[in-house]
Structures are given as structure tokens and as C-alpha cells.
Scaffold this active site. Structure first.
Site, short mmCIF file in Angstrom:
data_model
loop_
_atom_site.label_atom_id
_atom_site.label_comp_id
_atom_site.label_asym_id
_atom_site.label_seq_id
_atom_site.Cartn_x
_atom_site.Cartn_y
_atom_site.Cartn_z
CG HIS B 159 -1.97 -1.07 1.19
ND1 HIS B 159 -2.75 -1.35 0.10
CD2 HIS B 159 -2.32 -1.98 2.15
CE1 HIS B 159 -3.55 -2.38 0.39
NE2 HIS B 159 -3.30 -2.78 1.61
CG ASP B 194 -2.90 -8.31 0.76
OD1 ASP B 194 -2.11 -8.56 1.70
OD2 ASP B 194 -3.97 -7.68 0.93
CG HIS B 196 -6.65 -5.23 1.77
ND1 HIS B 196 -6.13 -6.08 2.72
CD2 HIS B 196 -7.83 -4.79 2.26
CE1 HIS B 196 -6.97 -6.14 3.76
NE2 HIS B 196 -8.00 -5.38 3.50
CG ASP B 283 -5.05 -10.12 3.35
OD1 ASP B 283 -4.71 -10.67 2.29
OD2 ASP B 283 -4.79 -8.92 3.60
#
Lengths: 341, 341
Positions: B159, B194, B196, B283
Site C-alpha cells: 500500500h 493479497d 487488498h 488475508d
């Protein structure tokens, strides 16, 4: 006697939380400010009336439809989130406004709220709506011939951009009123004396030459709103030269403020403006909780008198100035100065 | 046996607070993750060594000097603020990156931290620095001939943009490693699994065609990072077509994930890439606290095996995946899949 406008619905916005320096604190923009400022304006000879509802068109002349829909609906949509707080406070921000427009409440909160000091609760939209109507109705009084009128706008407005809330502000009352003057054939200028830079007002008119924006404020190098308010920000495109920022250091006193004001008012004079919208912040005062400037209570009378001496009809729109013993006296002093002949 | 890298200094970053849906919560990216992931990697046959220090040049090849100076000094400067929190958490954000660069800590925090889930405390810089060195050193193992290597990077990185922390990430370990491969003559691609979207990785390479970026993730319409990760984001300029986003709905299971992965890996194959950097998030698992996908523990072995079947040497860089009973098993499963012949 000076005419003034206020609507009781402005009190229903009662923000509780803000995040400051990483800690949750009580929001300083409290509804009690209205009572203090109302009494103080009456003491200065103001006669209050309620606003007329001008509807949404004047709001949509300044704010984007996406943003207005956000303000009106976000609290209800946010409340459906799992474990959501009572107030909408953003937790993520876009790095620029050109990336995608999010559909969900968390993304939209980050998109439309520039900081963590503009919480949105159930009453926020109504209060902001009537705060804007208050500014519009006070503008009407000036159009109808009053030398000056006072709009007790609360929540304040000058940190709100066209699509962005911030710093206790949701709808930019001063910008909405200035545009209202423009559309009625006036050539308005906005003079912002709040201790914080009027970044929303600047942003709204940054590429325009039809509404001059001038702001005197604490140097943003280390003061809210940090990213805007430097002297180098002069407007862009057609608007180049139609935005004047006068940042001043911490500790600025009456004398230094009045010298800056002289420069600011001279710029407005050369602009050929024929009506003035004043963003009246009382937070340059020496005892304001933001602790930036050292303007005194009598100093506000001199500031008000200097503005009136420019000779333009003026709409005085309330911006900041927070709860402290001298808050009311500062407004009384300012409005008496405005009315000094 | 698979080679792996880890540095004990990555544990000194111990974030406490994050703001989520308007409430202060415990940050989910806890140092305990390292112990769990370390044991799990050993169980999958990994042999760990410490990283070699590559210095700052590889970090500065991805991150701006302003941002690196911010990360290294901000906690100390923030701590001098009156009533400051123990961790740096931003409270105001610029509306775009082209406005002025602030000089003070509050403004800089807003400028360089995209959200309220990347708190910076005393140990953050050291941990992030060694997390990046871990990725670089594991990349060296691949350059030296390993089919695959595992970098137990923590804090994670995907991120983090060139000048922006966010979502538990500070330095973009995968991007730094990919650039390291590029400068050694490889043609790398980054595959982000991931749950996200790898928004920082996308942002860093968005206008470049020399490092392909591909991400499979939860649909950002209502999931972090909200502003990025849509299928329409394909790169810009020379980079148009060199970013592939595959957003998937909540509840995505093994079968649906593997179909998307097939599309992603095919794009990498057509790119002529000769080395792969995998951003390994655990995740997507059905019991992860972020509750988006329903990938199973055996599903991760199939994902790992599909990636290896592409036939490229691969650096596996740890990203997200949070404390829950199956976290370790998920990594063990993934790394066993990676090593399946």
C-alpha cells in the site's frame, strides 16, 4: 441598528469528536457559540430576522452535486456500517481527486472530508443548509440597500471547497453569498480575517477572475490548513492575481494585523469591487484556544471600522472564533467598529 | 528446502492505534505475526538467513527523498507537538499532491500518510528499513539461482506509494525488490494476491512499461483501498496496459480465485517477464479478520502451485494476513504449494 440573520435550526449540528495530533478530542465548534454570538450581536445593535429559503440552486452554484448528495445522505449510510461511530470521520483519503469516485460510505467520507475535524452527524446537513440560507438572506438585505448586514452562520464555511468539507465547515457560506451577489449583477470581493486561511474559498474561485479572494491568516507553514495559504498561491489561469494571501507569524498583534488589512483592502479597491463579503473570524484574538495571534478586543473594532472605511456595502459572515470568555465581546467590538461613522 | 530471509529488527515496529469507521481500534498489523509466519515457513521447509544491508540507494530508487526523510524523522518531530499522541496519525490531508509541501509535522503527516492505519512510532523506520532489506536480500537469492525465495517482510509494503504510507505499509518491499531485479537486467512482473488491492505498487509503476503489475483483490467499491483497484485502471502513458486489476466480489472461493489467477498469470506470460515478485497476502482466507474472501487453507497450496507452474524464478514477499488460528497453516500451505514439483 444593523440587520442580521439567524436560524434556530443551525443549532442541531452538535459535533462531538475530532482527531487532533493523533488524539481524539472534543470538537471546538460547539452549538453554544450561537448563543454567545447572538447576544453579542444584539449588544452591538443588531436586529435579527430568520432567513428566507432560497432552495438548493445557490448551493449547487458552488458545490458539486456529488458532494451535496454526500452531505445529505452520508450519516444515514455510514450508520449502517458494522461498528461505525456515531459521527462520520474519514479514515482514508485519495492521493488526488482524479482517481475513481468511490461508491461506499468509507471511501466517500475520505473523498469529501479533507480532515478529521468535520464530523457529520444526524443534524449536520440541516444546520449547514440553514447556515447557507442565513448567508444568502443577509446578502439580500445588502442588495436591498443596507450598508452592512451580519449573517450568524454556524457551522462556518470558509474551509469547505466545492466538493470537500474540512475544519468544522461543510457549505461555504461566504462563497455561496458572493456568487449570489455576482448573479445579481454585483462585482464582489471576499475579505477573510479568520486566523485560519480561507482555503475552501480560495479553492472555489482559484481559476476565476470575477470574485476576488483575499485572506489574512496565520502562516500555514505550521498552522491549519497547512497545505494552502502561502503568499505564492495567487490563482491560476484567468484567476491568476485574483487571490491574495497574507500569511502572518504567530503572535501578530493589532498593529501588524491592521497594516496587513490596509494592503488587503487596497487590493480590493483596485479591483473595482462594489460589494464586500467579509469572512469574520474572531479567532485572531489573543485568548482564542487556537493561540495563534494576539489581536485584542478593541482591536476588532478597529478592524471593523477599517473595513467600513473602504466605503463598500458589506455582508459580514460569521466564520471561526471559539468558546472563551472574550468571544462575545470580540463580536460586539467588531460590529460596533463596522457601524462607526 | 527453500531459502528465506528475516531480520529481528522488523519486530520493533509495534503499532497500537488505528482509526476505522470513525473509531479508534487496535492496529491489526501486530509484531506477533512474525513469530507465527516464521514458524509456518520453517514448517514448510524454509531455511532462514538474515538480510545483507543494501543501504539506501534501492529505497531511493522507489521512494522520494522527502518521503524517506519524513519516515525517518517524523516521530521525533511529532513528539515535540503539544499534547501529541505517541504515534503519528494524520488529521488533515491535501486535496491533491500539487499543493505546497508543508514544513511542519502535522502537515507532513497528512501529506505522506494516506490513511489512519499507518501509525508511525519510534521503531517504525528501523523495522521498515529492515523489511525492505529483507526483500532485497531474498531477491539476491533468486538472482543467485534459487527457483524461489521467501522474504518475511513485516511491516508489509504494497500500500506504500512513492511518497505515501498507508494500510500498515511504509516502504514498498515488493516494488523495491522488482526495481532491484530490473537494474540487474531482469524483466520483472509483480503478482499481488493479497485480498487488498496493491495500490502503492500500482501507483509506483503506473506510467511505466518495464515492470508489469497485476493484482487480484476484493472489489474496492466497498473495500479498502476504495480509491484504487478498479478494472478500468490500466496504467497511463507508456504504462497503459501494464497494470492489470482483477477485482473480485466478497465471498470469492478457491475455484473463483484460481480462475482469476489463471488470467493474471497468462498476462504475465505474454509479457515476457523472466522473474516474478509475488506479493503474498494470506488475508484472502475465509477466517481472516477482514472477512472478504473465502479461500481455504488447502486453496493456498493450489495458488502457490499455480504460480510455480508458470516456470519463472519467484521472490515471494510477505504482505498481509492477520492474526487468526489458521494464519500459520495458510503460509505453510502456500509455501508447500510453491515447492510442489
Amino acid at each position: 441598528m444593523m440587520k442580521a440573520v439567524l436560524d434556530a435550526r443551525q443549532s442541531v449540528h452538535d459535533p462531538k469528536h475530532a482527531l487532533l495530533s493523533g488524539k481524539v478530542i472534543q470538537c471546538r465548534e460547539q452549538p453554544e457559540r450561537i448563543d454567545v454570538l447572538h447576544k453579542a450581536a444584539v449588544a452591538a445593535g443588531c436586529e435579527f430576522s430568520p432567513p428566507r429559503d432560497h432552495g438548493r440552486a445557490p448551493l449547487a452554484a458552488i458545490h458539486s452535486p456529488e458532494y451535496l448528495a454526500f452531505l445529505e445522505t452520508i450519516h444515514q449510510r455510514w450508520s449502517r456500517l458494522k461498528d461505525a461511530s456515531n459521527e462520520v470521520i474519514p479514515n482514508i483519503h485519495p492521493a488526488n481527486r482524479s482517481c475513481s469516485y468511490p461508491t461506499g460510505p468509507v471511501g466517500q467520507a475520505g473523498y469529501h472530508q479533507a480532515d478529521t475535524a468535520c464530523p457529520i452527524a444526524a443534524g449536520t446537513w440541516d444546520a449547514a443548509y440553514w447556515s447557507a440560507q442565513t448567508a444568502l438572506s443577509a446578502a439580500d438585505l445588502v442588495m436591498d440597500g443596507a450598508d452592512a448586514a451580519y449573517a450568524l452562520c454556524r457551522p462556518p464555511g470558509h474551509h469547505a471547497f466545492g466538493d470537500l468539507a474540512g475544519g468544522f465547515c461543510y457549505l461555504n457560506n461566504a462563497a455561496i453569498a458572493a456568487q449570489h451577489f455576482l448573479m445579481a449583477g454585483f462585482r464582489p470581493a471576499i475579505m477573510d480575517i479568520d486566523v485560519h486561511h480561507g482555503n475552501g474559498t480560495q479553492g472555489i474561485f482559484y481559476d476565476r477572475d470575477d470574485i476576488l479572494t483575499v485572506s489574512i491568516h496565520g502562516d500555514p507553514a505550521n498552522f491549519y490548513p497547512f497545505f494552502w495559504g502561502h503568499a505564492a498561491e495567487r490563482g491560476t489561469g484567468r484567476g491568476l492575481g485574483y487571490n491574495l494571501n497574507i500569511p502572518l507569524p504567530f503572535g501578530t498583534d493589532d498593529a501588524a494585523f491592521l497594516i496587513a488589512l490596509e494592503t488587503a483592502l487596497h487590493r480590493i479597491k483596485t479591483n473595482g469591487s462594489n460589494v464586500l463579503v467579509v469572512s469574520v473570524g474572531l479567532d485572531p484574538h489573543e485568548d482564542d484556544p487556537f493561540e495563534a495571534f494576539k489581536v485584542t478586543t478593541p482591536g476588532f473594532a478597529r478592524i471593523g471600522a477599517a473595513i467600513t472605511a473602504l466605503g463598500l456595502p458589506a455582508l459580514h459572515v460569521q466564520e471561526g472564533g471559539y468558546l472563551q470568555p472574550a468571544l462575545g465581546d470580540n463580536l460586539t467590538s467588531f460590529l460596533r467598529g463596522v457601524q462607526r461613522k
